[in-house]
Design a protein around this motif. Structure first.
Motif, PDB file in Angstrom:
ATOM      1  N   LYS A 134     -21.487 -20.424 -32.113  1.00  0.00           N
ATOM      2  CA  LYS A 134     -22.129 -21.718 -32.328  1.00  0.00           C
ATOM      3  C   LYS A 134     -23.513 -21.737 -31.687  1.00  0.00           C
ATOM      4  N   THR A 135     -24.524 -22.162 -32.467  1.00  0.00           N
ATOM      5  CA  THR A 135     -25.873 -22.337 -31.951  1.00  0.00           C
ATOM      6  C   THR A 135     -26.423 -23.656 -32.480  1.00  0.00           C
ATOM      7  N   SER A 136     -27.579 -24.051 -31.969  1.00  0.00           N
ATOM      8  CA  SER A 136     -28.167 -25.321 -32.395  1.00  0.00           C
ATOM      9  C   SER A 136     -28.668 -25.272 -33.828  1.00  0.00           C
ATOM     10  N   LYS A 137     -28.976 -24.085 -34.337  1.00  0.00           N
ATOM     11  CA  LYS A 137     -29.525 -23.960 -35.693  1.00  0.00           C
ATOM     12  C   LYS A 137     -28.493 -23.523 -36.728  1.00  0.00           C
ATOM     13  N   LYS A 138     -27.503 -22.745 -36.304  1.00  0.00           N
ATOM     14  CA  LYS A 138     -26.532 -22.224 -37.253  1.00  0.00           C
ATOM     15  C   LYS A 138     -25.256 -21.854 -36.518  1.00  0.00           C
ATOM     16  N   SER A 139     -24.125 -22.195 -37.093  1.00  0.00           N
ATOM     17  CA  SER A 139     -22.828 -21.815 -36.535  1.00  0.00           C
ATOM     18  C   SER A 139     -22.010 -21.135 -37.628  1.00  0.00           C
ATOM     19  N   PHE A 140     -21.270 -20.102 -37.257  1.00  0.00           N
ATOM     20  CA  PHE A 140     -20.493 -19.386 -38.259  1.00  0.00           C
ATOM     21  C   PHE A 140     -19.306 -18.694 -37.601  1.00  0.00           C
ATOM     22  N   VAL A 141     -18.345 -18.304 -38.433  1.00  0.00           N
ATOM     23  CA  VAL A 141     -17.105 -17.689 -37.965  1.00  0.00           C
ATOM     24  C   VAL A 141     -17.143 -16.198 -38.272  1.00  0.00           C
ATOM     25  N   VAL A 142     -16.697 -15.392 -37.307  1.00  0.00           N
ATOM     26  CA  VAL A 142     -16.587 -13.944 -37.506  1.00  0.00           C
ATOM     27  C   VAL A 142     -15.188 -13.509 -37.097  1.00  0.00           C
ATOM     28  N   SER A 143     -14.801 -12.333 -37.541  1.00  0.00           N
ATOM     29  CA  SER A 143     -13.514 -11.778 -37.132  1.00  0.00           C
ATOM     30  C   SER A 143     -13.666 -10.291 -36.875  1.00  0.00           C
ATOM     31  N   ALA A 144     -12.887  -9.785 -35.936  1.00  0.00           N
ATOM     32  CA  ALA A 144     -12.915  -8.371 -35.574  1.00  0.00           C
ATOM     33  C   ALA A 144     -11.736  -7.654 -36.210  1.00  0.00           C
ATOM     34  N   ALA A 145     -11.790  -6.331 -36.192  1.00  0.00           N
ATOM     35  CA  ALA A 145     -10.732  -5.544 -36.808  1.00  0.00           C
ATOM     36  C   ALA A 145      -9.467  -5.521 -35.964  1.00  0.00           C
ATOM     37  N   SER A 146      -9.571  -5.888 -34.680  1.00  0.00           N
ATOM     38  CA  SER A 146      -8.398  -5.906 -33.816  1.00  0.00           C
ATOM     39  C   SER A 146      -8.580  -6.960 -32.732  1.00  0.00           C
ATOM     40  N   LEU A 147      -7.489  -7.350 -32.107  1.00  0.00           N
ATOM     41  CA  LEU A 147      -7.542  -8.307 -31.014  1.00  0.00           C
ATOM     42  C   LEU A 147      -8.317  -7.734 -29.834  1.00  0.00           C
ATOM     43  N   THR A 148      -8.164  -6.434 -29.593  1.00  0.00           N
ATOM     44  CA  THR A 148      -8.884  -5.780 -28.493  1.00  0.00           C
ATOM     45  C   THR A 148     -10.388  -5.884 -28.690  1.00  0.00           C
ATOM     46  N   GLU A 149     -10.845  -5.638 -29.918  1.00  0.00           N
ATOM     47  CA  GLU A 149     -12.277  -5.722 -30.179  1.00  0.00           C
ATOM     48  C   GLU A 149     -12.790  -7.146 -30.026  1.00  0.00           C
ATOM     49  N   ARG A 150     -11.993  -8.122 -30.452  1.00  0.00           N
ATOM     50  CA  ARG A 150     -12.424  -9.505 -30.256  1.00  0.00           C
ATOM     51  C   ARG A 150     -12.597  -9.799 -28.764  1.00  0.00           C
ATOM     52  N   LYS A 151     -11.649  -9.361 -27.944  1.00  0.00           N
ATOM     53  CA  LYS A 151     -11.750  -9.583 -26.498  1.00  0.00           C
ATOM     54  C   LYS A 151     -12.983  -8.905 -25.924  1.00  0.00           C
ATOM     55  N   GLU A 152     -13.286  -7.691 -26.378  1.00  0.00           N
ATOM     56  CA  GLU A 152     -14.457  -6.973 -25.892  1.00  0.00           C
ATOM     57  C   GLU A 152     -15.749  -7.707 -26.253  1.00  0.00           C
ATOM     58  N   TRP A 153     -15.847  -8.119 -27.501  1.00  0.00           N
ATOM     59  CA  TRP A 153     -17.049  -8.847 -27.939  1.00  0.00           C
ATOM     60  C   TRP A 153     -17.225 -10.128 -27.134  1.00  0.00           C
ATOM     61  N   ILE A 154     -16.192 -10.917 -27.026  1.00  0.00           N
ATOM     62  CA  ILE A 154     -16.304 -12.197 -26.328  1.00  0.00           C
ATOM     63  C   ILE A 154     -16.609 -11.986 -24.852  1.00  0.00           C
ATOM     64  N   SER A 155     -15.979 -10.980 -24.240  1.00  0.00           N
ATOM     65  CA  SER A 155     -16.222 -10.697 -22.828  1.00  0.00           C
ATOM     66  C   SER A 155     -17.679 -10.332 -22.579  1.00  0.00           C
ATOM     67  N   THR A 174     -24.976 -28.021 -25.733  1.00  0.00           N
ATOM     68  CA  THR A 174     -23.921 -28.943 -26.158  1.00  0.00           C
ATOM     69  C   THR A 174     -24.086 -29.387 -27.607  1.00  0.00           C
ATOM     70  N   GLU A 175     -25.268 -29.167 -28.193  1.00  0.00           N
ATOM     71  CA  GLU A 175     -25.513 -29.531 -29.587  1.00  0.00           C
ATOM     72  C   GLU A 175     -25.448 -28.282 -30.457  1.00  0.00           C
ATOM     73  N   HIS A 176     -24.575 -28.319 -31.440  1.00  0.00           N
ATOM     74  CA  HIS A 176     -24.400 -27.158 -32.311  1.00  0.00           C
ATOM     75  C   HIS A 176     -24.438 -27.573 -33.772  1.00  0.00           C
ATOM     76  N   ALA A 177     -25.007 -26.695 -34.585  1.00  0.00           N
ATOM     77  CA  ALA A 177     -24.985 -26.929 -36.025  1.00  0.00           C
ATOM     78  C   ALA A 177     -23.552 -26.802 -36.525  1.00  0.00           C
ATOM     79  N   ALA A 178     -23.209 -27.606 -37.512  1.00  0.00           N
ATOM     80  CA  ALA A 178     -21.855 -27.534 -38.078  1.00  0.00           C
ATOM     81  C   ALA A 178     -21.715 -26.273 -38.932  1.00  0.00           C
ATOM     82  N   PRO A 179     -20.618 -25.545 -38.806  1.00  0.00           N
ATOM     83  CA  PRO A 179     -20.396 -24.394 -39.698  1.00  0.00           C
ATOM     84  C   PRO A 179     -20.126 -24.876 -41.111  1.00  0.00           C
ATOM     85  N   TRP A 180     -20.589 -24.119 -42.095  1.00  0.00           N
ATOM     86  CA  TRP A 180     -20.365 -24.494 -43.489  1.00  0.00           C
ATOM     87  C   TRP A 180     -18.932 -24.188 -43.893  1.00  0.00           C
TER      88      TRP A 180
END
Length: 304
Positions: A134-155, A174-180
């Motif tokens: 989430k950012t003030s200009k654009k918000s979007f959803v992503v997914s990783a190939a595994s739970l481990t990779e998601r944890k690594e990216w977020i960490s 605190t202000e974020h653009a709405a994801p489409w």
């Protein structure tokens, strides 16, 4: 190296430290940043990213910038989920479209990490290991190939964001653009719930709430400087809410500036039309039958 779909070769996921082996955890990633800053290997890595984007990308080499990791994530785009290449630096996040993996990318997007907030999301039938950027200009959803990779990216992301905010003294955004909402999420307008979309009846997106709406429910434009310097398409409900907010702000300004405050003219929506096109609508060279979620395949690497 581990084999990805269609014979692509993807490095194993490693922790960002020379002394750590694959999938082991080390101390502060910021120690690694200090170690790699201004080194030749870091300069070479950044130059390689610049070369992959070519003339369509921005210069990336600045003092103190370190490339921490890279990988392919699935981005939930307007029409359908698509693989995108992501590069994590200690101050920015870059992503782009894949033309030839590890050789050529385009549609470069640069996001300052100071503006980023993360939110983990539950799995869906189609997408697993999801989170929202989430950012003030654009918000979007992503997914990783595994739970481990998601944890690594977020960490990695969260530690870089914390460090930057501490360094600048800023508070988290605190202000974020709405994801489409993806096009395929609904067959009818999400506002009037009457209009059914078809080949002739186009879907549009409200830039304020992200809902999929018909043309009749989104004829208005409103200037939202945080998102764009020009008026953007909004649905009728958001338009009324934005007008009410603007009126309230104007009245508050007038009270502060009385008696010199004069009447403020009403907002006239722009007559121009936007195409609703985005980089995500461009044709991708990625094979349509790519099996992204291949078992035990790591699609991201974090540098040491």
């Amino acid at each position: 190296m581990q084999g990805g779909p269609k014979g692509t070769s993807v490095p194993a996921l490693v922790c960002s430290c020379f002394s750590c082996g694959p999938k082991q955890h080390c101390g502060s990633k910021l120690e690694m940043v200090d170690h790699l800053a201004n080194t030749e290997i870091n300069s070479q890595r950044i130059a390689a990213v610049e070369n992959c984007f070519g003339a369509s990308g921005q210069p990336l080499a600045v003092p103190g910038r370190v490339l921490l990791g890279e990988g392919i994530l699935t981005k939930e785009c307007r029409k359908k989920p698509k693989p995108r290449i992501f590069f994590l630096f200690n101050d920015i996040l870059i992503y782009g479209s894949i033309v030839i993996n590890k050789r050529k990318y385009n549609s470069q997007h640069i996001i300052p990490l100071e503006d980023v907030t993360l939110e983990t999301l539950p799995d869906t039938l189609q997408m697993k290991n999801r989170w929202m950027i989430k950012t003030s200009k654009k918000s979007f959803v992503v997914s990783a190939a595994s739970l481990t990779e998601r944890k690594e990216w977020i960490s990695h992301l969260e530690e870089c964001i914390r460090h930057l905010l501490t360094k600048t003294g800023r508070q988290p955004s605190t202000e974020h653009a709405a994801p489409w909402i993806p096009d395929k999420a609904t067959d009818i307008c999400m506002r009037c719930t009457q209009t059914k979309f078809s080949t002739l009846t186009r879907r549009h997106h409200c830039r304020k709430c992200g809902f999929v709406v018909c043309a009749d429910c989104s004829r208005q434009r409103f200037l939202m400087p945080r998102l764009s310097p020009k008026p953007l398409r909004v649905c009728n409900l958001c338009y009324r809410q934005l007008l009410a907010e603007k009126k309230k702000e104007a009245e508050a300004d007038c009270r502060q500036q009385e008696p010199i405050c004069s009447a403020i003219p009403g907002y006239e929506p722009s007559s121009g039309d936007d195409s609703d096109k985005s980089d995500d609508d461009k044709a991708d060279q990625w094979p349509a039958d790519t099996e992204f979620y291949t078992s035990e395949v790591s699609w991201s690497s974090f540098h040491s």
